[in-house]
Scaffold this active site. Structure first.
Site, PDB file in Angstrom:
ATOM      1  N   HIS A  64       0.820  -1.223   0.000  1.00 53.32           N
ATOM      2  CA  HIS A  64       0.000   0.000   0.000  1.00 53.32           C
ATOM      3  C   HIS A  64       0.851   1.268   0.000  1.00 53.32           C
ATOM      4  O   HIS A  64       0.349   2.353  -0.269  1.00 53.32           O
ATOM      5  CB  HIS A  64      -0.929  -0.001   1.218  1.00 53.32           C
ATOM      6  CG  HIS A  64      -2.030  -1.026   1.090  1.00 53.32           C
ATOM      7  ND1 HIS A  64      -3.314  -0.695   0.738  1.00 53.32           N
ATOM      8  CD2 HIS A  64      -2.024  -2.370   1.226  1.00 53.32           C
ATOM      9  CE1 HIS A  64      -4.059  -1.783   0.680  1.00 53.32           C
ATOM     10  NE2 HIS A  64      -3.292  -2.816   0.971  1.00 53.32           N
TER      11      HIS A  64
ATOM     12  N   ASP B 179       3.578   9.402  -0.724  1.00 55.25           N
ATOM     13  CA  ASP B 179       2.391   8.619  -0.335  1.00 55.25           C
ATOM     14  C   ASP B 179       2.173   7.526  -1.362  1.00 55.25           C
ATOM     15  O   ASP B 179       2.345   7.771  -2.562  1.00 55.25           O
ATOM     16  CB  ASP B 179       1.157   9.539  -0.324  1.00 55.25           C
ATOM     17  CG  ASP B 179       0.209   9.220   0.825  1.00 55.25           C
ATOM     18  OD1 ASP B 179       0.180   8.052   1.247  1.00 55.25           O
ATOM     19  OD2 ASP B 179      -0.493  10.144   1.287  1.00 55.25           O
TER      20      ASP B 179
HETATM   21  P1  ADQ Z   1      -3.033   6.066   4.748  1.00 50.24           P
HETATM   22  O1  ADQ Z   1      -1.618   6.511   4.941  1.00 50.24           O
HETATM   23  O2  ADQ Z   1      -3.815   5.912   5.976  1.00 50.24           O
HETATM   24  O3  ADQ Z   1      -3.121   4.739   3.870  1.00 50.24           O
HETATM   25  P2  ADQ Z   1      -4.924   7.472   2.853  1.00 50.24           P
HETATM   26  O4  ADQ Z   1      -4.830   6.764   1.558  1.00 50.24           O
HETATM   27  O5  ADQ Z   1      -5.068   8.920   2.699  1.00 50.24           O
HETATM   28  O6  ADQ Z   1      -3.658   7.247   3.788  1.00 50.24           O
HETATM   29  O7  ADQ Z   1      -6.167   6.892   3.631  1.00 50.24           O
HETATM   30  C1  ADQ Z   1      -6.593   7.431   4.825  1.00 50.24           C
HETATM   31  C2  ADQ Z   1      -8.054   7.094   5.078  1.00 50.24           C
HETATM   32  O8  ADQ Z   1      -8.356   7.452   6.419  1.00 50.24           O
HETATM   33  C3  ADQ Z   1      -8.995   7.899   4.183  1.00 50.24           C
HETATM   34  O9  ADQ Z   1     -10.097   7.097   3.853  1.00 50.24           O
HETATM   35  C4  ADQ Z   1      -9.400   9.072   5.070  1.00 50.24           C
HETATM   36  O10 ADQ Z   1     -10.674   9.598   4.820  1.00 50.24           O
HETATM   37  C5  ADQ Z   1      -9.355   8.461   6.453  1.00 50.24           C
HETATM   38  N1  ADQ Z   1      -8.936   9.493   7.426  1.00 50.24           N
HETATM   39  C6  ADQ Z   1      -7.747  10.133   7.479  1.00 50.24           C
HETATM   40  N2  ADQ Z   1      -7.760  11.044   8.472  1.00 50.24           N
HETATM   41  C7  ADQ Z   1      -8.963  10.993   9.035  1.00 50.24           C
HETATM   42  C8  ADQ Z   1      -9.610  11.700  10.103  1.00 50.24           C
HETATM   43  N3  ADQ Z   1      -8.961  12.670  10.779  1.00 50.24           N
HETATM   44  N4  ADQ Z   1     -10.867  11.362  10.419  1.00 50.24           N
HETATM   45  C9  ADQ Z   1     -11.521  10.407   9.732  1.00 50.24           C
HETATM   46  N5  ADQ Z   1     -10.976   9.712   8.707  1.00 50.24           N
HETATM   47  C10 ADQ Z   1      -9.728   9.992   8.377  1.00 50.24           C
HETATM   48  C11 ADQ Z   1      -2.181   3.827   3.271  1.00 50.24           C
HETATM   49  C12 ADQ Z   1      -1.119   4.465   2.376  1.00 50.24           C
HETATM   50  C13 ADQ Z   1      -1.797   5.310   1.315  1.00 50.24           C
HETATM   51  C14 ADQ Z   1      -2.769   4.454   0.504  1.00 50.24           C
HETATM   52  C15 ADQ Z   1      -3.716   3.700   1.430  1.00 50.24           C
HETATM   53  C16 ADQ Z   1      -4.552   2.688   0.671  1.00 50.24           C
HETATM   54  O11 ADQ Z   1      -0.228   5.255   3.157  1.00 50.24           O
HETATM   55  O12 ADQ Z   1      -0.833   5.883   0.431  1.00 50.24           O
HETATM   56  O13 ADQ Z   1      -3.551   5.286  -0.341  1.00 50.24           O
HETATM   57  O14 ADQ Z   1      -2.985   2.982   2.426  1.00 50.24           O
HETATM   58  O15 ADQ Z   1      -3.755   1.808  -0.051  1.00 50.24           O
END
Ligand code: ADQ
Length: 461
Positions: free
Chosen positions: A156, A364
């Site tokens: 991921h 990311d």
């Molecule tokens: P993450 O590093 O967690 O994931 P991201 O892809 O942005 O990053 O996903 C975060 C999820 O958590 C999103 O659905 C977002 O809405 C939710 N989220 C974040 N902050 C929040 C908050 N304060 N309150 C509620 N919800 C919140 C890892 C990798 C990424 C990759 C994903 C999926 O680091 O690059 O995109 O896995 O593979």
């Protein structure tokens, strides 16, 4: 149809996929249709060294098997090798790597535990899909125990260039273990090129044009599978009236103010300090913006036991205090910083109510927030996505305003452009972005990975 077995560090609650990210959404349907098993750590930490018995629970077509870790496992495998070595290193942050020999031992020990716990639950014709950096050696552990089922791995997070990867002690073994999977999925073409280069330059093995590596007697297929979101579900959530958000939006509309939104886990890879500095620079460069725009930054705490995470928290709190101290007046607070998680319904409504989505990770894997922001927009009056060129999502989302997250002035100027962009241009960009996030959504991500895994030549062949 073969049964799907999913293994990841933690197991998502499939009864609440509306609350979950791309992984659970993408997998829920496949697990239901094929019948499936999902195994992972249950989040508990025990003192005993006894081999953990997984707790197995079946609901409908899906079985979940969860097991606890010991305190040592937690310190060495989870906080240690996974999150103080692999996480920073795979995000190109060699400066934040904290390596100890016991971390590597703990990492291998827990992967062996997972293999021991999974083995008795497997059927001969299962297909196994392992997720993320915590479990790179799992296929090798399972193969040692005689498993010949097809196994796929999806990373991921980014895959770093070989010059960075080789800073991990015993990196060669790590990648040789990775090549025990039949299929390796990465997020982007950049990740793909990095892994290809490692294989060619360090293992001296050839990568065919179609992504096949001939590793000893085995064929391993490597490709990119960009993860996405459930676009319609998120868009519907954004349309639902959310009382708290609506009241705030109306208040801003009366005052003629716009909102920039940032939502992230509180992680040093997300570029939060420079994001705040860019907002401050916007107010400096364009004084006319003062009082007419706010930045709402929501940051959920994670991994607070790793030192690098406590530092980022203090840095952000200090920065938002400084910006507010410098610019605020009695009826305008420029930065609204929320330290905590927000329910997804409220998040969707907040995205829709914000004129700019500000997503500026330093690195990311993909970044689902960028896609959620797009999905949430009103097609008749959409906001603008300002996106870091170092998010995996930028490889596809060309119609966002792409910025360099290290360049505060560049970000400030793009914010100004986003805030003043004419409606027609906003609509055109939004249309194009919607098409792109629909093309790579959560379901197509899971389906294409599973199809590729089923089509891999089996080991016996
Ligand atoms: P993450 O590093 O967690 O994931 P991201 O892809 O942005 O990053 O996903 C975060 C999820 O958590 C999103 O659905 C977002 O809405 C939710 N989220 C974040 N902050 C929040 C908050 N304060 N309150 C509620 N919800 C919140 C890892 C990798 C990424 C990759 C994903 C999926 O680091 O690059 O995109 O896995 O593979």
């Amino acid at each position: 149809m073969k049964r799907l077995v999913v293994v990841s560090n933690r197991v998502a609650d499939l009864t609440k996929t509306s609350q979950s990210g791309g992984l659970a959404v993408g997998l829920a349907d496949s697990l239901k249709i094929r019948g499936g098993l999902w195994m992972g750590w249950d989040g508990r930490r025990l003192n005993s060294d006894e081999p953990p018995e997984p707790v197995v629970k079946t609901t409908g077509e899906i079985t979940q098997a969860t097991l606890p870790l010991t305190e040592d496992d937690y310190a060495e495998y989870y906080l240690g090798f996974s999150n103080s070595v692999l996480w920073p290193l795979f995000h190109y942050r060699l400066d934040l790597v904290e390596y100890r020999g016991t971390f590597m031992e703990g990492y291998r020990r827990v992967n062996a535990k997972f293999a021991d716990a999974l083995l008795p639950l497997l059927r001969p014709d299962d297909i196994i899909w392992v997720h993320d950096y915590h479990l790179i050696p799992l296929a090798a552990e399972l193969r040692q125990r005689g498993c010949s089922q097809r196994m796929g791995f999806f990373l991921h997070i980014p895959f770093p260039p070989p010059e960075i990867l080789t800073a991990v002690p015993r990196h060669r073994r790590l990648i040789e273990d990775l090549l025990q999977f039949d299929l390796i999925g990465l997020q982007t073409n950049t990740d793909l090129a990095n892994l290809h280069r490692y294989i060619e330059e360090y293992l001296k093995e050839q990568v065919d044009k179609d992504g096949t590596v001939h590793h000893g007697q085995r064929k391993v297929f490597i490709d990119s599978f960009p993860i996405g979101i459930d676009v319609d579900a998120f868009a519907e959530m954004a349309e639902e009236p959310n009382d708290a958000v609506q009241i705030e939006t109306m208040r801003r509309a009366i005052l003629g103010r716009k909102q920039i939104i940032g939502v992230d886990r509180l992680d040093y890879t997300k570029g939060l300090p420079d994001r705040l500095k860019a907002f401050s620079r916007l107010l400096e460069l364009y004084p006319e913006m003062r009082k007419s725009v706010t930045l709402m930054q929501i940051a959920t705490p994670t991994r607070e036991e790793v030192e690098a995470y406590t530092e980022i928290r203090s840095e952000l709190e200090a920065l938002s205090g400084q910006i507010n101290g410098r610019f605020a007046d009695f009826n305008w607070t420029p930065v609204h910083y929320i330290h905590g998680a927000v329910p997804r319904e409220a998040l969707a409504a907040l995205f829709r109510a914000s004129q700019v989505g500000f997503v500026t990770p330093l690195r990311d894997g993909m970044n689902l927030v960028a896609k959620e922001y797009v999905a949430a927009q009103d097609p008749n009056d959409p906001g603008v996505l300002v996106l870091s060129k170092f998010a995996g999502a930028a490889e596809d989302l060309h119609e966002a305003l792409i910025v360099n997250p290290y360049d505060v002035d560049d970000m400030a100027k793009s914010l100004c452009r986003a805030l003043t962009m004419p409606l027609e241009e906003r609509k055109e960009r939004q249309n194009a972005l919607m098409k792109r996030i629909r093309q790579h959504d959560a379901q197509s991500w899971a389906d294409s990975f599973i199809e590729a895994l089923e089509n891999c030549p089996s080991i016996a062949a």
